[in-house]
Design a protein around this motif. Structure first.
Motif: not given
Length: 334
Positions: A268-270, A277-280, A324-326
């Motif tokens: 869920r967090k992912l 778009g937060n990669e970190t 999930y493209s980002k």
């Protein structure tokens, strides 16, 4: 003499090396348990000669090594009930309920088999729940036979939440209730309440219980139809994995997954990170997801297989799903 000794040795070797019959384990989803059930059911329906031996095996394992949820005893009960052996089915359902006392299906079959086998008195004396089931069955039976309704039985059922406002408005007990005098009806109505039973919720609960992925993943969203479109042609297990992980094309709602298990919460967090778009945050979430997957793999063989399926589905989603493209770059973490 020597040829005879050789023959005996050969026969004994053959018996020793033949594959033994599978015995179930306490895990209802274990391979041994599933193979045992398959063997028994095939023998039951194959011929009358093999049926008795299969029933004997099932009866034995019910009494000595049933699964933790009582399913083998329940299966024995169903087969005996189908054969018209209601006393045996009553014994089997009672043993199943001892293992899983809150199972509504087991309770209902115990009640029905008790009536069929003439064991309502035994059921009533067995436990408090048994008393409720027995009195409910007796009351239904009296109503079907147009016997005068018993005030004490109706009051007892109302006090224990069995008799509700719905059941006195429709159904077999409704006509019976109307034959009580006004004073008795008034007293009973003070005890009854609106039914809290939801058959839809019971269906969801049964579906989740029978879904093996519920062992490691919160499958509620999928079974409630909140997880988007199913993959065409996919098996039930694959659909559960993909739908639960969020394989609905173009969906951006974060509400399609409900937190329940640690793996579900990590995913869920992912998903939330993929929306922003937060990669970190996404990298932290994927590492948490993988950590929970590894823990699930250590719980048992079945859990390991299910966790591996989730891991593979997650990789496909990150690589191919538009939502999930980002976070495409995180696919290499899997």
């Amino acid at each position: 003499m020597r040829p005879f000794v050789v023959l005996i040795f050969a026969l004994s070797l053959g018996f020793c090396t033949s594959e033994p019959q599978k015995n179930p384990t306490r895990d209802p989803y274990s391979l041994e348990t599933l193979i045992f059930l398959e063997e028994v059911l095939l023998d039951v329906w194959e011929s009358s000669e093999s049926k008795e031996g299969a029933m004997s095996r099932l009866r034995y394992v019910c009494r000595t090594r049933d699964t933790d949820d009582g399913y083998l005893c329940y299966t024995w009960g169903l087969l005996e009930y189908h054969r018209g052996n209601y006393a045996e089915s009553y014994t089997a359902f009672r043993k199943a309920l001892e293992k899983n006392p809150n199972d509504s299906l087991y309770k209902n079959m115990l009640r029905i088999s008790a009536e069929k086998s003439g064991n309502l008195a035994d059921l009533k004396a067995h436990s408090r729940d048994g008393e409720v089931l027995a009195i409910f069955t007796e009351t239904q039976k009296h109503c079907k036979e147009d016997k005068p309704p018993e005030f004490e039985s109706f009051r007892f059922l109302a006090e224990h939440g069995i008799l509700t406002k719905d059941t006195i408005r429709r159904g077999i007990l409704a006509d019976c209730f109307q034959r009580l005098n006004s004073e008795d009806k008034s007293q009973i109505q003070k005890e009854i309440r609106l039914s809290s039973l939801s058959y839809k919720e019971r269906l969801y609960a049964d579906q989740m219980k029978s879904d093996p992925f519920s062992r490691i993943w919160d499958t509620a969203s999928y079974h409630r139809g909140e997880a988007g479109k199913e993959a065409v042609g996919a098996s039930a297990g694959v659909v559960t994995v993909n739908a639960s992980l969020g394989m609905e094309t173009g969906s951006t709602s974060s509400g399609t997954i409900r937190p329940g298990s640690p793996i579900t919460e990590a995913w869920r967090k992912l998903k939330l990170a993929s929306i922003s778009g937060n990669e970190t945050q996404g990298r932290e979430a994927i590492r948490s997801f993988l950590s929970e997957v590894q823990q699930a793999k250590r719980k048992g063989k079945l859990e390991g297989q299910l966790a591996l399926a989730l891991e593979r589905a997650a990789k496909l989603l990150l690589e191919q799903d538009p939502q999930y493209s980002k976070l495409r770059s995180l696919a290499k973490e899997l």
